[in-house]
Enzyme design. Structure first.
Site, PDB file in Angstrom:
ATOM      1  N   HIS A   1       5.680  -7.448 -13.730  1.00 45.63           N
ATOM      2  CA  HIS A   1       7.074  -7.469 -13.296  1.00 45.63           C
ATOM      3  C   HIS A   1       7.963  -6.517 -14.099  1.00 45.63           C
ATOM      4  CE1 HIS A   1       5.817 -10.746 -10.867  1.00 45.63           C
ATOM      5  NE2 HIS A   1       7.046 -11.129 -10.541  1.00 45.63           N
TER       6      HIS A   1
ATOM      7  N   HIS B   1       1.498  18.287  18.236  1.00 47.54           N
ATOM      8  CA  HIS B   1       0.879  17.113  18.853  1.00 47.54           C
ATOM      9  C   HIS B   1       1.247  17.008  20.324  1.00 47.54           C
ATOM     10  CE1 HIS B   1       1.238  16.415  14.534  1.00 47.54           C
ATOM     11  NE2 HIS B   1       0.178  15.629  14.632  1.00 47.54           N
TER      12      HIS B   1
ATOM     13  N   HIS C   1      -4.660  14.751  20.579  1.00 46.12           N
ATOM     14  CA  HIS C   1      -3.623  14.161  19.718  1.00 46.12           C
ATOM     15  C   HIS C   1      -2.826  15.188  18.927  1.00 46.12           C
ATOM     16  CE1 HIS C   1      -1.790  11.932  16.382  1.00 46.12           C
ATOM     17  NE2 HIS C   1      -2.335  12.853  15.614  1.00 46.12           N
TER      18      HIS C   1
ATOM     19  N   GLU D   1      10.282  -6.237   1.148  1.00 44.31           N
ATOM     20  CA  GLU D   1      11.050  -5.171   0.505  1.00 44.31           C
ATOM     21  C   GLU D   1      11.037  -3.880   1.317  1.00 44.31           C
ATOM     22  OE1 GLU D   1       8.559  -6.853  -0.958  1.00 44.31           O
ATOM     23  OE2 GLU D   1       9.562  -8.088  -2.464  1.00 44.31           O
TER      24      GLU D   1
HETATM   25  C1  LIG Z   1       2.243   6.644   7.112  1.00 39.54           C
HETATM   26  C2  LIG Z   1       1.467   7.698   7.846  1.00 39.54           C
HETATM   27  N1  LIG Z   1       0.149   7.783   7.663  1.00 39.54           N
HETATM   28  C3  LIG Z   1      -0.565   8.749   8.275  1.00 39.54           C
HETATM   29  C4  LIG Z   1       0.047   9.661   9.085  1.00 39.54           C
HETATM   30  C5  LIG Z   1      -0.758  10.776   9.739  1.00 39.54           C
HETATM   31  N2  LIG Z   1      -0.886  10.487  11.186  1.00 39.54           N
HETATM   32  C6  LIG Z   1      -0.120  11.064  12.092  1.00 39.54           C
HETATM   33  S1  LIG Z   1      -0.364  10.449  13.630  1.00 39.54           S
HETATM   34  C7  LIG Z   1      -1.550   9.396  13.072  1.00 39.54           C
HETATM   35  C8  LIG Z   1      -2.224   8.387  13.970  1.00 39.54           C
HETATM   36  C9  LIG Z   1      -2.299   8.775  15.348  1.00 39.54           C
HETATM   37  O1  LIG Z   1      -2.526   7.680  16.183  1.00 39.54           O
HETATM   38  P1  LIG Z   1      -1.373   7.088  17.054  1.00 39.54           P
HETATM   39  O2  LIG Z   1      -0.326   6.533  16.188  1.00 39.54           O
HETATM   40  O3  LIG Z   1      -1.978   6.153  18.020  1.00 39.54           O
HETATM   41  O4  LIG Z   1      -0.748   8.322  17.803  1.00 39.54           O
HETATM   42  P2  LIG Z   1      -1.349   9.051  19.096  1.00 39.54           P
HETATM   43  O5  LIG Z   1      -2.761   9.409  18.773  1.00 39.54           O
HETATM   44  O6  LIG Z   1      -1.215   8.115  20.201  1.00 39.54           O
HETATM   45  O7  LIG Z   1      -0.503  10.270  19.233  1.00 39.54           O
HETATM   46  C10 LIG Z   1      -1.749   9.558  11.709  1.00 39.54           C
HETATM   47  C11 LIG Z   1      -2.774   8.819  10.932  1.00 39.54           C
HETATM   48  C12 LIG Z   1       1.445   9.531   9.259  1.00 39.54           C
HETATM   49  N3  LIG Z   1       2.136  10.357  10.020  1.00 39.54           N
HETATM   50  N4  LIG Z   1       2.119   8.527   8.657  1.00 39.54           N
END
Ligand SMILES: Cc1ncc(C[n+]2csc(CCOP(=O)(O)OP(=O)(O)O)c2C)c(N)n1
Length: 665
Positions: A471, A29, A260, A409
């Site tokens: 529960h 990334h 990204h 939680e």
């Molecule tokens: C709980 C979770 N869901 C999904 C992902 C997969 N994932 C990695 S980055 C991302 C989203 C990217 O958007 P952002 O947080 O804005 O990061 P940027 O594009 O700015 O690097 C996702 C869905 C993850 N790492 N964790």
């Protein structure tokens, strides 16, 4: 070189390393490190207090890269600042087997990685726990030895995850003013523009939870610097929403989701080098720029030395106590306290719910171990986690040892990870076992990071009765036992509860979960035993003199049912032994000879647990008899439920006799 130019070249070093490492790995990334490079440069060169030569300095500022996918941001920083072990070869080997530069930052792989991140939202919630521990330890030891900040870099994804709301609300309520979140406000996620899925005003959202929240240009070093200065003087936690361009510098992909999570490609990288005025070969940092970074890495050394002098200046007892707590060693009186309790229990033979037995154990533990930091997710009176002397932890009293986490939680579990990672405390707290599901992503990280976090989970079966199937945990024990490295305990009586607490507290390298009943249980351990019988995970709790025809394995509330069945079977001429299994995990760590001895070779093997069968084959094989749950529970008084679902001594006896007779035919 002007300050502006120097800043730009230092930030560009991060950008170059990130795009080159991702390109070499053929995955990763680049967008976040390139976009957040300006923020990180100002933070690490002007604000963060740390010393790469002593990365575990207890009073260092913490940095949590909540958006763990941007791991190259952190690895670049650690390399540039001169952290031991983070060599350029490690950067070249980004994402390769055996390197310390894993796809997402892994706690324990490299100095300077404060927590494992990757599952979005966990980092910010873990950081709240770190900031809580900082204030708690400060209240105990004073400004001279504990006074540091926790910085978080969070992305859109972090703030969209539900756990972030729990964390933000808790931090705002507790007025954790040494918590500073830098929001990489680039308005891009994987699918594209943020407008596809979100229109939250994050500044207003944080402000509504009691934070100071500001907006800045995340590429303007002066604005970043000023915002950080203000944040450090705030009486509340601060959000700095820093508007950035993802993939900053990439000619066609900057500002787009295409930067990204994939290598930029040779052409795009060449264009970025041009745009950023960066002439060096891949993985090469010009010496003047590297020198500037290394100088920044030296900034903290003097501060750390001064801190050491202040620590040395404490009286010997306080200093020793601080060092013990940071090392995570239990106080010398601990084992004696548990032993005294076991003697008392052997004498009194109390009938009580194990949640109550746990409270009794905690009275002794908390008196002997000042570093326990307790809590509950709004079920204090049900989980029995608060002992008499504990005051609530809060903005007016950070020396309190009981945290009212509220109905949060997931946030609670992640905060406990942060508390454990910070050091100086052993966190434990409670909810109902069925809501382990609400904590699960954080429990998984406790295990992955090997942190001593203790989950108290009460109301551990249909035995909770009238609240009904929503529960009543059924699949939870099996699901929790499936997490590698998590100790799952289910004590059968007050003595086992005390022993399980001892084991959980003594295991510095693993999280533990203690499943406890709502309903009363008779004492199963009638004699005082000096050694901790639960330590082997399973042991014979009721033996027979003749060769056993039947072995019954049971946990928790079902041990007394197994013992009742044994009495009936013995009387009917079927010698029977009962094995209590307080922990699968500890049992599986014993020698094969011990395991074989405990499992034995009785022709009929039975397992009894008011939960699903999954996992019990290790004890009873494929053709053993399982008495437990095969469906969700129901709402009724618990005695009726045990009858209804056939978890009774009579049913065990009936099935065993049927099997013995069939085997004879
Ligand atoms: C709980 C979770 N869901 C999904 C992902 C997969 N994932 C990695 S980055 C991302 C989203 C990217 O958007 P952002 O947080 O804005 O990061 P940027 O594009 O700015 O690097 C996702 C869905 C993850 N790492 N964790």
């Amino acid at each position: 070189m002007t300050d502006q130019a120097k800043h730009a070249s230092m930030a560009n070093a991060i950008r170059a390393l990130a795009m080159d490492a991702v390109q070499a790995a053929k995955s990763g990334h680049p967008g976040l490190p390139m976009g957040a490079a300006d923020i990180a440069t100002v933070l690490f060169t002007n604000h963060m207090r740390f010393d790469p030569t002593d990365p575990n300095w207890p009073d260092r500022d913490r940095f949590v890269l909540s958006a763990g996918h941007g791991s190259m941001l952190l690895y670049s920083l650690l390399y540039l600042l001169g952290y031991d072990g983070m060599t350029i070869d490690q950067i070249r080997n980004f994402r390769q087997l055996g390197s310390i530069t894993a796809g997402h930052p892994e706690y324990g792989h490299a100095a300077g990685i404060e927590t494992t991140t990757g599952p979005l939202g966990q980092g910010i919630a873990t950081a709240v726990g770190m900031a809580m521990a900082e204030r708690g330890l400060n209240a105990g030891f004073g400004d001279d030895v504990v006074d540091h900040f926790t910085y978080v870099l969070a992305s859109d994804g972090d703030l969209m995850e539900g756990i972030s709301q729990e964390a933000i609300a808790l931090a705002g309520h507790l007025k954790l003013n040494r918590l500073i979140v830098l929001f990489d406000d680039n308005q891009i996620t994987i699918d594209g523009d943020i407008s596809l899925s979100d229109s939250t005003d994050q500044v207003a959202r944080f402000a509504a939870s009691g934070w100071r929240a500001v907006r800045i240009d995340g590429h303007d070093p002066a604005q970043i610097d000023a915002a950080l200065n203000d944040a450090r003087n705030s009486d509340r936690p601060t959000l700095i929403a820093a508007r950035t361009v993802i993939g900053f510098g990439a000619p066609t992909k900057a500002g787009k989701s295409s930067s990204h999570g994939a290598p930029l490609g040779d052409e795009e990288i060449a264009g970025a080098r041009k745009a950023l005025d960066w002439d060096s070969e891949p993985f090469e940092i010009p010496s003047d720029i590297l020198d500037s970074w290394r100088m920044a890495g030296l900034r903290g050394r003097q501060l750390r030395k001064e801190w050491q002098e202040r620590l040395d200046g404490l009286d010997a007892e306080q200093r020793g106590e601080f060092e013990r707590r940071i090392a995570g060693d239990l106080p010398s009186g601990f084992a004696g306290a548990i032993d005294a309790l076991k003697k008392q229990l052997a004498e009194e033979q109390p009938t009580m719910a194990t949640r109550k037995s746990s409270e009794l154990a905690l009275e002794h533990v908390n008196a002997a171990v000042p570093e326990t930091l307790a809590g509950s997710a709004d079920l204090t009176g049900s989980n029995n986690t608060r002992t008499k002397e504990m005051e609530p932890y809060g903005a007016e009293n950070y020396s309190g040892r009981f945290i009212h986490y509220g109905i949060r939680e997931h946030g609670m579990a992640a905060a406990m990870n942060g508390i454990a990672l910070h050091g100086g405390f052993i966190p434990y707290s409670g909810t109902f076992l069925v809501f382990a599901d609400y904590c699960r992503p954080a429990i998984r990280l406790s295990a992955l990071m090997g942190q001593r976090v203790i989950y108290v989970m009460t109301h551990d079966s249909i035995g909770l009765g009238e609240d009904g199937p929503t529960h009543q945990p059924v699949e939870h024990l099996a699901a929790l036992r499936a997490i590698p490295g998590l100790n799952v305990f289910r004590p059968a009586d007050a003595t086992e509860a005390a022993e399980c607490w001892q084991l959980a507290l003594e295991d510095k390298e693993r999280p533990s979960l203690i499943a406890l009943t709502r309903q009363n249980l008779a004492p199963m351990r009638t004699d005082y035993e000096e050694s901790n019988l639960c330590a082997r995970g399973a042991y014979v709790i009721a033996d027979c003199t003749d060769e056993a025809s039947v072995s019954i394995f049971a946990t928790g509330s079902e041990v007394e049912i197994a013992v009742a069945a044994k009495q009936a079977l013995d009387e009917a001429g079927h010698p029977c032994r009962v094995v209590s299994v307080p922990s699968f995990e500890l049992f599986h760590r014993q020698s094969p000879a011990y395991q074989q001895d405990v499992i034995g070779d009785a022709p009929v093997k039975v397992a009894v647990e008011a939960a699903v069968r999954q996992g019990w084959e290790a004890f009873i094989g494929c053709n053993g008899i399982f008495v437990g749950m095969g469906s969700f529970g129901a709402s009724a008084p618990y005695q009726e439920l045990y009858e209804h679902f056939g978890i009774t001594a009579e049913n065990i006896v009936e099935q065993v006799v049927e099997r013995l007779e069939a085997d004879q035919e």
